[in-house]
Design an enzyme around this catalytic site. Sequence first.
Site, PDB file in Angstrom:
ATOM      1  N   ASN A 168      -2.321   3.675  12.364  1.00  0.00           N
ATOM      2  CA  ASN A 168      -1.578   4.025  11.342  1.00  0.00           C
ATOM      3  C   ASN A 168      -0.867   5.385  11.598  1.00  0.00           C
ATOM      4  O   ASN A 168      -1.333   6.150  11.966  1.00  0.00           O
ATOM      5  CB  ASN A 168      -2.542   4.413   9.832  1.00  0.00           C
ATOM      6  CG  ASN A 168      -1.876   4.961   8.804  1.00  0.00           C
ATOM      7  OD1 ASN A 168      -2.449   5.545   7.928  1.00  0.00           O
ATOM      8  ND2 ASN A 168      -0.502   4.849   8.924  1.00  0.00           N
ATOM      9  N   GLY A 169       0.711   5.294  11.631  1.00  0.00           N
ATOM     10  CA  GLY A 169       1.141   6.511  12.102  1.00  0.00           C
ATOM     11  C   GLY A 169       2.242   6.015  13.014  1.00  0.00           C
ATOM     12  O   GLY A 169       2.938   4.820  12.737  1.00  0.00           O
TER      13      GLY A 169
ATOM     14  N   GLY B 207       0.756  -1.532   3.115  1.00  0.00           N
ATOM     15  CA  GLY B 207       1.405  -2.552   3.938  1.00  0.00           C
ATOM     16  C   GLY B 207       1.313  -4.031   3.681  1.00  0.00           C
ATOM     17  O   GLY B 207       0.198  -4.316   3.475  1.00  0.00           O
TER      18      GLY B 207
ATOM     19  N   TYR C 144       3.104  10.337  -3.478  1.00  0.00           N
ATOM     20  CA  TYR C 144       3.436   9.093  -3.800  1.00  0.00           C
ATOM     21  C   TYR C 144       2.617   8.039  -3.244  1.00  0.00           C
ATOM     22  O   TYR C 144       1.977   7.077  -3.799  1.00  0.00           O
ATOM     23  CB  TYR C 144       4.742   8.794  -3.384  1.00  0.00           C
ATOM     24  CG  TYR C 144       5.404   7.413  -3.569  1.00  0.00           C
ATOM     25  CD1 TYR C 144       5.246   6.775  -4.685  1.00  0.00           C
ATOM     26  CD2 TYR C 144       5.819   6.597  -2.371  1.00  0.00           C
ATOM     27  CE1 TYR C 144       5.742   5.255  -4.604  1.00  0.00           C
ATOM     28  CE2 TYR C 144       6.194   5.284  -2.207  1.00  0.00           C
ATOM     29  CZ  TYR C 144       6.123   4.640  -3.441  1.00  0.00           C
ATOM     30  OH  TYR C 144       6.436   3.393  -3.432  1.00  0.00           O
TER      31      TYR C 144
ATOM     32  N   CYS D  75       1.067   1.778   7.091  1.00  0.00           N
ATOM     33  CA  CYS D  75       0.046   1.062   7.372  1.00  0.00           C
ATOM     34  C   CYS D  75      -1.236   1.526   6.762  1.00  0.00           C
ATOM     35  O   CYS D  75      -1.581   2.790   6.446  1.00  0.00           O
ATOM     36  CB  CYS D  75      -0.279   0.977   8.972  1.00  0.00           C
ATOM     37  SG  CYS D  75       1.215   0.444   9.662  1.00  0.00           S
TER      38      CYS D  75
END
Length: 476
Positions: free
Chosen positions: A109-110, A35, A256, A9
């Site tokens: 986010n996580g 996302g 990445y 996210c």
Amino acid sequence: MTDKLKEYCGVVAVHNHPQAATLSYLGLHQLQHRGQESSGIVASEGKHLRVHRAMGLVAEIFTEDVLKKLPGSIAIGHNRYSTTGNSALENAQPLTVDCNKGMIALAHNGNLVNADSIRGWLEAQGSIFQTTSDTEVIVHLIARSKERDVPEAICDALRRIEGAFSLVIMTRDRVFAVRDPRGFRPLCMGRIRNGGGPGVDTIVFASETCAFDIMGATYEREVKAGEMVVAGPEGVSSRFFSPESRQANCIFEHVYFSRPDSVIFGRAVSTSREAMGRQLAREAPAPADIVVPVPDSGVTAALGYAFESGLTFSFGLIRNHYVGRTFIEPEQHIRDFGVKLKLNPVHSVLAGKRVVLIDDSIVRGTTSRKIVRMVRDAGATEVHVRISCPPTISPCYYGVDTPRKDQLIAANKTVEEIRDYIGADSLAYLSIRGMREACGEGAEPNYCVSCYTGIYPSEFIPVDQIQRMEASEKKL
Ligand code: SF4
């Protein structure tokens, strides 16, 4: 072309800007790679929180009319890729709640590793959940906290959750930016100068600094692990809700996930990627004529490999960026159709050449096999595959969508067996030490490398997640 670990996210937040929702929209657009399933913005003009969430891409969801309905100088936004919970509108974020602490919105986010047990406990106490997302437990914990003050209630909730969480939270007049005590996910703070003085400048937060450039903001610093930064009418303040822990910044962000034009964990991603390529060239030279990246994410590491090895860098594969989510395959079977939709070989570059092919990961191996075949079919005489990180041997429990262990090719085959499977003349990966050094790690370890070692922080055992994964494996 799904043989990649999936982004999770992206979050943004804006405090004190007359077009906070529009600025958030611009930031979310830059974070689209984190996302693509749903997106949302909540904005406040000081009295009400207004929200718009929908499935799809940022540019499709937020029209001028939609943004006009989100007035105010404070906003937070979220792009979602579901790591827990279904891919459904009910799970789109930011989540909002109107509770005894007032209206609160939150974007995450996580991945929380103790969300299931907290949820079970909350449900036993009578809480009713609206979503299947792990994030909702944070909202419930804030609402149920005995602390009456919002910052205290947030800190109270944060001390009860475990796992990876970079959060932006807003009330009618404040934005809170939070990172978990290990700092798994990035969260950056920026500023648009409006003349200085407390409460005068625009303060922005985002998962990656690439969002700041289009917002016209200057990167200021990272939100530190265990820190809560508050932007309010009185300016910016900071406090720590947790004592310092050993840092576990996700190294895969540098390998990445993050864009190469971002600075995360205080370090430029492009610097790390180029250094990974250089180190890979030192560790695993190849008898070749040209260095070819698998675009786009392999490009910077390939440049590093070419610089270090002295070989010529060439774009031997071209990516088509305009492929939609679904595409109708012709009735007559075309070999490697999915990969061919996204990548096309440049025959004039590859024909008759010994190629070093640089990619940033091999997950299942299926795509690598097709790409190697594509390069050979275009006339390459040899294909030497080099991967700019170590073999991925174990799943991630901290917010990254990894396949089960039995689907990770490196967890089940030796490097030589993988080479044979993908059909390369040679195959080599970057060492763990080489990757850590390329990402700027000094004597004190500060990166999480668990998906490369299978060793997870010992005092941080993700019980819920392991049970969930084992259960899903038993079903198959
Ligand atoms: Fe990142 Fe891998 Fe650690 Fe997950 S396990 S946080 S993907 S380094």
